[in-house]
Design an enzyme around this catalytic site. Structure first.
Site: not given
Ligand code: GUN
Length: 290
Positions: A54, A98, A121
């Protein structure tokens, strides 16, 4: 004839290039560089890879990224304070915590504290509600990636029969709402569905997001169906989707592989959401819709 294999990597790369230009225009117009804060609690290796990607993705398209790495022992109160501070920080436009979080932290409490306009998200109940009623909002990145993929392929969803397998809050439910918004006739299948094969047989578009390796097989498909595999299952064979690619390939019209299908789209959509969040911060609620 064999199905077209949908190249998620190529579509994602093209979207990132497009986004890079959009970010550059946004910065020139507003003087603001969009910034994403990613909060990682603990040392889960898979999560560390996601967070690194990211960060790299943000830099590639000209956005800022702040990584907040916290020990697994952090208390819920301390984490809530960090999220609250990020909510107030004008230099942070998007916030992503996350998942999964350690078991002593109430995930729901943390996600619901994130300011909805910064919730890249799209997990906050306000954003979920806005998605359902069709208002401009942040939307979960993986289903958004699926919709962008379909659009890029020139699939006209309107009037098509779409079968979604899985009813999760992260993929199944939101993709169903997105397909419905584009006027598909949507069926959501799940573990209690009586005859899954019969449902799938009707579908022009199949979205598999159930977490069961190779659950959708070629004999279940209508000839020419578009098959989108959101599954990411780690098995002895390696990474495997929810779709049995080999048996579906001769029947489907187009199909996503795993890996290299939906996966690469998710991060591109997260970056897009960060630009959208920066747009929200300057009162722009329409210019950066995905
Ligand atoms: N963990 C795995 N995929 C995601 C996601 O799309 N968003 C978040 N916040 N955590 C994750």
């Amino acid at each position: 004839m064999s199905a077209d294999i949908i190249d998620g990597k190529a579509i994602s790369a093209a979207k990132r290039q497009e986004l890079k230009r959009e970010v550059s225009t946004f910065v020139a117009e507003t003087g603001i560089t969009p910034a994403l804060a990613v909060v990682l609690v603990g040392e889960d290796p898979a999560s560390e890879v996601y967070v690194r990607n990211k960060h790299k993705g943000c830099e590639e398209v000209g956005m800022k990224s702040v990584q907040i790495m916290l020990p697994a022992t952090i208390s819920e109160t301390e984490l809530l304070k960090i999220v609250s501070d990020l909510n107030k920080d004008d230099e942070v436009h998007g916030i992503l915590v996350q998942l999964p979080l350690p078991s002593h932290i109430n995930e729901k409490k943390v996600l619901e504290l994130i300011e909805p306009d910064k919730d890249v998200d799209g997990f906050h109940p306000i954003n979920v509600g806005r998605l359902v009623i069709g208002e401009e909002c942040h939307q979960p990145c993986t289903p958004t990636g699926v919709m962008v993929m379909l659009e890029t392929l020139g699939v006209n969803v309107s009037g098509k029969k779409a079968v979604v397998i899985g009813r999760s809050n992260i993929v199944g439910k939101p993709i169903s709402m997105m397909l419905l918004k584009e006027s598909a006739t949507v069926t959501i299948c799940h573990s209690r569905t009586v005859d899954l094969a019969a449902e799938v047989k009707q579908a022009d578009i199949v979205v598999a997001a159930v977490g069961v390796p190779k659950m959708v097989t070629g004999d279940m498909l209508k000839k020419g169906a578009i098959v989108i595999d959101v599954g990411v299952n780690r098995t002895d064979e390696g990474l495997v989707g929810d779709v049995d690619f080999e048996s579906c390939l001769p029947i489907a019209g187009a199909i996503t592989p795993v890996p290299g299908g939906v996966g690469p789209m998710t991060i591109a959509m997260l970056l897009k959401a960060t630009l959208k969040a920066a747009g929200f911060a300057v009162g722009n609620r329409t210019a950066t819709i995905a």
